[in-house]
Design a protein around this motif. Structure first.
Motif, short mmCIF file in Angstrom:
data_model
loop_
_atom_site.label_atom_id
_atom_site.label_comp_id
_atom_site.label_asym_id
_atom_site.label_seq_id
_atom_site.Cartn_x
_atom_site.Cartn_y
_atom_site.Cartn_z
N ASP A 1 -12.54 -9.70 -30.86
CA ASP A 1 -12.73 -9.12 -29.90
C ASP A 1 -11.83 -7.51 -30.75
O ASP A 1 -12.86 -6.69 -30.40
CB ASP A 1 -11.76 -8.95 -29.86
CG ASP A 1 -12.10 -10.34 -27.51
OD1 ASP A 1 -13.01 -10.23 -28.38
OD2 ASP A 1 -11.07 -11.13 -27.07
N GLU A 2 -10.54 -8.15 -31.81
CA GLU A 2 -10.56 -7.00 -32.68
C GLU A 2 -11.97 -6.27 -33.68
O GLU A 2 -11.58 -4.70 -33.42
CB GLU A 2 -10.36 -7.52 -33.25
CG GLU A 2 -9.14 -6.16 -34.00
CD GLU A 2 -7.93 -6.50 -35.44
OE1 GLU A 2 -7.79 -6.31 -35.63
OE2 GLU A 2 -7.77 -8.04 -35.64
N GLN A 3 -12.65 -6.69 -33.97
CA GLN A 3 -14.17 -6.10 -34.23
C GLN A 3 -14.88 -5.08 -33.77
O GLN A 3 -15.11 -3.98 -34.08
CB GLN A 3 -14.46 -7.43 -35.15
CG GLN A 3 -14.03 -7.65 -36.69
CD GLN A 3 -15.32 -8.88 -36.83
OE1 GLN A 3 -15.47 -10.12 -36.57
NE2 GLN A 3 -15.76 -8.75 -37.75
N ILE A 4 -14.98 -5.64 -32.35
CA ILE A 4 -15.71 -5.36 -31.66
C ILE A 4 -15.20 -3.73 -31.25
O ILE A 4 -15.82 -3.26 -31.31
CB ILE A 4 -16.35 -6.41 -30.67
CG1 ILE A 4 -16.84 -7.35 -30.77
CG2 ILE A 4 -16.53 -5.01 -29.45
CD1 ILE A 4 -17.05 -8.19 -29.69
N LYS A 5 -13.83 -3.86 -31.13
CA LYS A 5 -12.70 -3.30 -30.40
C LYS A 5 -13.21 -1.83 -31.67
O LYS A 5 -13.12 -0.96 -31.52
CB LYS A 5 -11.82 -3.74 -30.32
CG LYS A 5 -10.85 -2.20 -29.90
CD LYS A 5 -9.27 -2.44 -29.58
CE LYS A 5 -9.17 -1.22 -29.30
NZ LYS A 5 -6.89 -1.50 -29.13
N ALA A 6 -12.94 -1.87 -33.06
CA ALA A 6 -12.94 -1.39 -34.24
C ALA A 6 -14.24 -0.46 -34.76
O ALA A 6 -14.52 0.69 -34.52
CB ALA A 6 -12.50 -1.89 -35.17
N PHE B 1 -11.66 -7.17 -41.98
CA PHE B 1 -13.37 -6.54 -41.96
C PHE B 1 -13.68 -5.34 -42.32
O PHE B 1 -13.07 -4.78 -42.72
CB PHE B 1 -14.01 -6.63 -40.69
CG PHE B 1 -12.85 -6.42 -39.39
CD1 PHE B 1 -13.62 -5.50 -38.59
CD2 PHE B 1 -12.06 -7.07 -39.27
CE1 PHE B 1 -12.52 -4.13 -38.26
CE2 PHE B 1 -10.87 -6.28 -38.05
CZ PHE B 1 -11.63 -5.07 -37.84
N HIS B 2 -14.55 -5.12 -42.74
CA HIS B 2 -15.11 -3.57 -42.69
C HIS B 2 -15.21 -2.23 -41.94
O HIS B 2 -16.49 -1.81 -41.13
CB HIS B 2 -16.41 -4.07 -43.53
CG HIS B 2 -16.33 -4.25 -44.74
ND1 HIS B 2 -16.57 -5.70 -45.24
CD2 HIS B 2 -17.01 -4.12 -45.44
CE1 HIS B 2 -16.70 -6.27 -45.82
NE2 HIS B 2 -16.79 -5.21 -46.58
N LYS B 3 -14.61 -2.32 -41.07
CA LYS B 3 -13.54 -1.12 -40.25
C LYS B 3 -14.04 0.00 -41.13
O LYS B 3 -13.46 0.50 -42.34
CB LYS B 3 -12.64 -1.70 -39.12
CG LYS B 3 -10.80 -1.11 -40.50
CD LYS B 3 -10.01 -1.27 -39.63
CE LYS B 3 -9.04 -1.50 -40.61
NZ LYS B 3 -7.62 -1.85 -39.85
N LYS B 4 -13.80 0.91 -40.11
CA LYS B 4 -14.37 2.39 -41.11
C LYS B 4 -12.68 2.69 -41.63
O LYS B 4 -11.79 2.19 -41.49
CB LYS B 4 -14.39 3.92 -40.17
CG LYS B 4 -14.18 4.71 -40.62
CD LYS B 4 -14.38 6.22 -39.92
CE LYS B 4 -14.73 7.15 -40.72
NZ LYS B 4 -15.24 8.65 -39.08
N PRO C 1 -20.11 -3.40 -40.46
CA PRO C 1 -20.12 -4.65 -40.05
C PRO C 1 -21.38 -6.02 -40.96
O PRO C 1 -20.62 -6.72 -40.38
CB PRO C 1 -20.41 -5.28 -38.98
CG PRO C 1 -20.86 -3.31 -37.67
CD PRO C 1 -20.55 -3.25 -38.89
N HIS C 2 -22.49 -5.17 -41.06
CA HIS C 2 -23.12 -6.10 -41.70
C HIS C 2 -22.78 -6.82 -43.39
O HIS C 2 -23.48 -7.67 -43.84
CB HIS C 2 -24.63 -5.44 -41.65
CG HIS C 2 -24.46 -4.23 -43.13
ND1 HIS C 2 -24.10 -3.13 -42.55
CD2 HIS C 2 -24.93 -4.52 -43.98
CE1 HIS C 2 -24.05 -2.63 -43.63
NE2 HIS C 2 -24.59 -2.70 -44.97
N LEU C 3 -21.41 -6.17 -43.71
CA LEU C 3 -21.06 -6.50 -45.08
C LEU C 3 -19.87 -7.93 -44.43
O LEU C 3 -19.41 -8.13 -45.99
CB LEU C 3 -20.19 -5.54 -45.72
CG LEU C 3 -21.45 -4.05 -46.35
CD1 LEU C 3 -20.39 -3.34 -47.19
CD2 LEU C 3 -22.44 -5.09 -47.15
N ASP C 4 -19.28 -7.93 -43.37
CA ASP C 4 -18.06 -8.40 -43.61
C ASP C 4 -18.48 -9.91 -43.87
O ASP C 4 -19.39 -10.19 -43.49
CB ASP C 4 -18.32 -9.27 -41.85
CG ASP C 4 -17.64 -7.62 -41.30
OD1 ASP C 4 -16.60 -6.44 -41.81
OD2 ASP C 4 -17.13 -7.66 -40.00
N GLY C 5 -17.75 -10.62 -44.35
CA GLY C 5 -17.12 -11.63 -44.99
C GLY C 5 -18.35 -11.89 -46.45
O GLY C 5 -17.65 -12.78 -46.79
#
Length: 297
Positions: free
Chosen positions: A238-243, A136-139, A251-255
Motif C-alpha cells: 500500500d505504501e508503494q502504491i501511494k508513493a 523502494f524506488h520512490k522519487k 517501480p520496475h527497479l524495485d528489489g
C-alpha cells in the motif's frame, strides 16, 4: 499467468537459439513529466531521526540525503568516501529524464567531452543490502548503481557510483499492470535458473527428437518455477502504491538494487540536473560537477 507458462514451454523447446539468463532492460523511456510540487519537502536536516545526513554542493545547486541505518555497509562506505573527499569534482555522467541522475565515477574528473564514463570506481564492490519492500524506488530514493545480473548475479553494488530516482507518477491501473509484468519477469528468471543447469540434457533430447520427454521436462520445470515463485510472490505494498501514485518513482527497479537513503532537501536541484540536455550515453552536454560533499553535524 497462462500466457507466461505457454511462453516458458515454448522457450524450453527452442533452447538451441535461446539466451539463457538474459535479464530485463532497466531503462525507462516514458515521456511523462513530474514536478517538485508533487513531492512534499521539509527541512529534515533539522530532525534528529538517528540517520546520518550528507549535503552535496554541485554546480547546479545543493541537495541533502539521509542514509538508512538498515543498510550499514552502504552507509559506512558512503560516509568514508565523503570524508575522503572522493566525490569532489566528480561529474553527473548519466542523466535520463523521468528516470534518474547518476554520479560517482572517479574517472569522470576532468574527463574529455567524448569520454565514455560509468565504469570507474574505488576498486571494490559492496555486498547487496536490498531491504525490500521497506525501501523502494520512490522519487528521491538514493540507490547504488551496479553491473547487470549476467555478470553480477549477487547484485553487488558499485563501491562509489550512485543514482537518485526522479521517475514519474503512475495511476493505480498502471501499477496493477506493472505488478503483473514484474511478476512475470520474476517467474521467467526463476524458470531460466532452473533451465540453465539442464541445457545439455535438453539439447540431447532435441537432437534425438524426443518431443515427449521434452514436453514432460518442460512441465516439470514450469511447475517447479510456479512453486518457487509462490514462496515469495511479488505485490506492491500500500505504501508503494501511494508513493508511486502521489510523487512517482521507478517501480520496475524495485528489489533489484540496493536503496540506501533518500533526498530530504534540494530535490529541485536533482530535477534541474535531470532536465539538462544530454548527448552520447546520456551524458550531459555541459558538465555538472559535485563541488563538495559534507556530513551534516
Amino acid at each position: 499467468m497462462k500466457t507466461l507458462y505457454l511462453n516458458l514451454k515454448l522457450l524450453i523447446l527452442s533452447l538451441a537459439v535461446a539466451c539463457i539468463g538474459c535479464s530485463a532492460n532497466n531503462s525507462n523511456n516514458s515521456n511523462n513529466t513530474n514536478s517538485t510540487n508533487n513531492m512534499e519537502q521539509t527541512d529534515s536536516t533539522k530532525i534528529d531521526n538517528g540517520r546520518t545526513k550528507v549535503t552535496f554542493s554541485t554546480t547546479m545547486g545543493d541537495f541533502t540525503v539521509e542514509l538508512y541505518n538498515e543498510t550499514p555497509k552502504h552507509r559506512d562506505n558512503f560516509l568514508k568516501l565523503v570524508k575522503d573527499s572522493f566525490y569532489n569534482d566528480v561529474l553527473f555522467h548519466r542523466v535520463i529524464r523521468n528516470f534518474m541522475v547518476q554520479t560517482g565515477d572517479p574517472d569522470s574528473r576532468n574527463a574529455a567531452p567524448n569520454a565514455m564514463l560509468g565504469a570507474g570506481g574505488p576498486g571494490y564492490n559492496i555486498e547487496a543490502e536490498i531491504v525490500y519492500p521497506q525501501f523502494f524506488h520512490k522519487k528521491g530514493a538514493l540507490a547504488a548503481a551496479r553491473q547487470a545480473d549476467q555478470v553480477n548475479p549477487k547484485r553487488e553494488s558499485s563501491g562509489s557510483q550512485f543514482y537518485v530516482v526522479t521517475g514519474r507518477r503512475y495511476t493505480q491501473d498502471q501499477l496493477i499492470q506493472m505488478q503483473a509484468q514484474i511478476a512475470n519477469m520474476k517467474m521467467q528468471q526463476i524458470f531460466d535458473s532452473l533451465v540453465a543447469p539442464r541445457r545439455k540434457e535438453i539439447m540431447k533430447l532435441r537432437m534425438a527428437g524426443d518431443s515427449a520427454a521434452l514436453d514432460k521436462l518442460s512441465n516439470q520445470l514450469v511447475e517447479q518455477a510456479k512453486a518457487d515463485y509462490a514462496k515469495s510472490p511479488f505485490n506492491f505494498t500500500d505504501e508503494q502504491i501511494k508513493a508511486y501514485s502521489a510523487v512517482g518513482g521507478t517501480p520496475h527497479l524495485d528489489g533489484q538494487y540496493t536503496v540506501f537513503g533518500e533526498v530530504i532537501d534540494g530535490m529541485a536541484t536533482i530535477e534541474a540536473i535531470e532536465n539538462v540536455a544530454t548527448g552520447n550515453a546520456d551524458r550531459p552536454k555541459e558538465d555538472i560537477k559535485i563541488i563538495s560533499a559534507t556530513i551534516v553535524e
